[in-house]
Design a protein around this motif. Structure first.
Motif, short mmCIF file in Angstrom:
data_model
loop_
_atom_site.label_atom_id
_atom_site.label_comp_id
_atom_site.label_asym_id
_atom_site.label_seq_id
_atom_site.Cartn_x
_atom_site.Cartn_y
_atom_site.Cartn_z
N VAL A 141 1.08 -1.31 0.02
CA VAL A 141 -0.08 0.08 -0.12
C VAL A 141 0.78 1.25 0.07
O VAL A 141 0.28 2.01 -0.64
CB VAL A 141 -1.02 0.09 1.22
CG1 VAL A 141 -2.08 -1.13 1.06
CG2 VAL A 141 -0.37 0.00 2.59
N LEU A 142 2.17 1.18 0.80
CA LEU A 142 2.99 2.18 0.85
C LEU A 142 4.44 1.60 0.65
O LEU A 142 4.66 0.47 0.87
CB LEU A 142 2.85 3.05 1.84
CG LEU A 142 1.54 4.00 1.80
CD1 LEU A 142 1.34 4.66 3.18
CD2 LEU A 142 1.71 5.09 0.81
N PRO A 143 5.57 2.15 0.08
CA PRO A 143 6.79 1.37 0.11
C PRO A 143 7.02 0.80 1.62
O PRO A 143 7.21 1.63 2.58
CB PRO A 143 7.75 2.54 -0.14
CG PRO A 143 6.92 3.74 -0.86
CD PRO A 143 5.45 3.65 -0.28
N GLY A 144 7.39 -0.56 1.37
CA GLY A 144 7.78 -1.16 2.69
C GLY A 144 6.84 -1.56 3.71
O GLY A 144 6.71 -2.33 4.70
N LEU B 36 5.30 -4.91 8.02
CA LEU B 36 6.07 -3.61 7.97
C LEU B 36 7.57 -3.43 7.79
O LEU B 36 8.18 -4.09 8.87
CB LEU B 36 5.55 -2.40 9.01
CG LEU B 36 4.28 -2.34 9.15
CD1 LEU B 36 3.56 -2.98 10.34
CD2 LEU B 36 4.01 -0.78 9.28
N THR B 37 8.18 -3.35 6.66
CA THR B 37 9.46 -3.70 6.48
C THR B 37 10.14 -2.58 6.74
O THR B 37 9.95 -1.29 7.12
CB THR B 37 9.83 -4.08 5.14
OG1 THR B 37 9.44 -3.10 4.15
CG2 THR B 37 9.15 -5.58 4.85
N GLU B 38 11.61 -2.60 6.89
CA GLU B 38 12.75 -1.57 7.21
C GLU B 38 13.51 -1.27 6.03
O GLU B 38 14.19 -2.41 5.71
CB GLU B 38 13.33 -2.09 8.49
CG GLU B 38 14.31 -1.15 9.06
CD GLU B 38 15.02 -1.40 10.38
OE1 GLU B 38 14.62 -0.91 11.44
OE2 GLU B 38 15.63 -2.66 10.35
N PRO B 39 13.87 -0.17 5.61
CA PRO B 39 14.76 0.02 4.43
C PRO B 39 16.12 -0.34 4.93
O PRO B 39 16.59 -0.35 5.81
CB PRO B 39 14.63 1.57 4.43
CG PRO B 39 13.37 2.23 5.03
CD PRO B 39 13.24 1.10 6.17
N ASP B 40 16.81 -0.86 3.86
CA ASP B 40 17.93 -1.47 3.76
C ASP B 40 18.29 -2.34 5.11
O ASP B 40 19.57 -2.63 5.51
CB ASP B 40 19.20 -0.28 3.96
CG ASP B 40 18.76 0.97 3.12
OD1 ASP B 40 18.63 0.59 1.77
OD2 ASP B 40 18.85 2.09 3.51
N SER B 41 17.32 -3.17 5.23
CA SER B 41 17.27 -4.33 6.35
C SER B 41 16.23 -5.35 5.87
O SER B 41 15.30 -4.98 5.02
CB SER B 41 17.15 -3.77 7.59
OG SER B 41 16.80 -4.61 8.53
N VAL C 105 11.29 -1.59 17.01
CA VAL C 105 10.99 -2.47 15.76
C VAL C 105 10.39 -1.53 14.38
O VAL C 105 10.32 -0.11 14.56
CB VAL C 105 9.79 -3.05 16.13
CG1 VAL C 105 10.27 -4.04 17.55
CG2 VAL C 105 8.38 -2.27 16.51
N PRO C 106 10.74 -2.24 13.37
CA PRO C 106 10.29 -1.31 12.33
C PRO C 106 9.20 -1.02 12.06
O PRO C 106 7.94 -1.29 12.75
CB PRO C 106 10.64 -2.44 11.01
CG PRO C 106 11.46 -3.60 11.45
CD PRO C 106 11.26 -3.47 12.98
N GLY C 107 8.74 0.19 11.47
CA GLY C 107 7.24 0.63 10.98
C GLY C 107 6.98 2.09 11.81
O GLY C 107 6.11 2.68 11.35
#
Length: 266
Positions: free
Chosen positions: A13-16, A30-35, A156-158
């Motif tokens: 829905v949105l990047p990551g 929910l992912t984390e950039p560069d990880s 945590v990511p997000g």
């Protein structure tokens, strides 16, 4: 019913930020950039385990990469695979008022007794049959669940903020992704359900809530002027009109007054 496929079910829905629409209930990655790290919110029914793993693989992740599992509330369709995730070594968190429900020290879960004769209504019967087939009556207790706090959210990511709403269950919690104008809203607001004839922002019927009288207040707690995306526990991802403040009052959200839970809407 259209056959579930991971390619159709997973939407970025949105990047990551990946919304996964299961056959009956949803979860969010929910992912984390560069990880490779990610945060998982909810897990679906026990019968959704293979779909959960497939959705992670689809976005290039596995449970080894999961920083945390956050729970919106302790119903079997949201924590169905949480014990398996915890057994993999992933920490599981929820609001402190929801821990007893998730551990099954108490039960704030709709039952056939609560539904009464309404379980025989066609849409309700289809939903109930799927819930049973998907393991909804099984032991889904998660003894390892821990109380959520700001330190956990910061780690945590997000970029998440927890919003305790209550209403649906005592400790029901939504998660605001502050940088993305996005809300993972659990079951206080939904956009569709097997028992509902409608698609659109709506409430579940009163028997599904531990505090039906407080469900409108719970929805109002989630209103934020910057919101664009709603990711509900049931139904498709939902976009709000841009440039307008979120309206979760009875003007903006349908009440579940359809048969057999209320009057027949013409």
């Amino acid at each position: 019913m259209v056959k579930w496929t991971v390619g159709r079910a997973v939407i970025e829905v949105l990047p990551g930020v990946f919304f996964v629409e299961g056959p009956a209930v949803n979860w969010v990655i929910l992912t984390e950039p560069d990880s490779r790290r990610f945060t998982l919110i909810d897990t679906g029914y026990p019968g959704d385990w293979d779909r959960l793993l497939a959705s992670l693989a689809h976005v290039g992740r596995s449970l080894d990469d999961c920083a945390a599992l956050l729970i919106t509330h302790g119903h079997s369709d949201h924590i169905g695979s949480a014990a398996l995730v915890a057994a993999h070594g992933v920490p599981v968190y929820a609001h402190e008022l929801e821990l007893a429900n998730i551990r099954r020290e108490i039960s704030e879960q709709i039952t056939v007794k609560d539904l009464g004769w309404r379980v025989l209504a066609p849409r309700v019967l289809v939903w109930a049959a799927h819930a049973v087939a998907a393991g909804g009556l099984g032991d889904v207790a998660v003894q390892a669940v821990q109380p959520l706090d700001e330190a956990v959210l910061a780690s945590v990511p997000g970029g998440l903020e927890a919003m305790h709403t209550g209403g649906h269950t005592t400790g029901h919690t939504a998660y605001l992704c502050k940088d993305a104008c996005l809300l993972v809203c659990g079951d206080v607001l939904i956009s569709g359900h097997a028992i509902s004839p409608w698609e659109g922002l709506q409430l579940l019927p009163a028997p599904f809530h531990v505090n039906p009288a407080g469900i409108r207040e719970a929805a109002a707690k989630m209103e934020r002027p910057e919101l664009v995306w709603l990711l509900p526990g049931h139904g498709p991802a939902w976009t709000l009109p841009q440039g307008q403040p979120a309206d979760f009052s009875d003007q903006g959200v349908l009440s579940a007054d359809y048969w057999p839970f209320g009057r027949q809407r013409s």
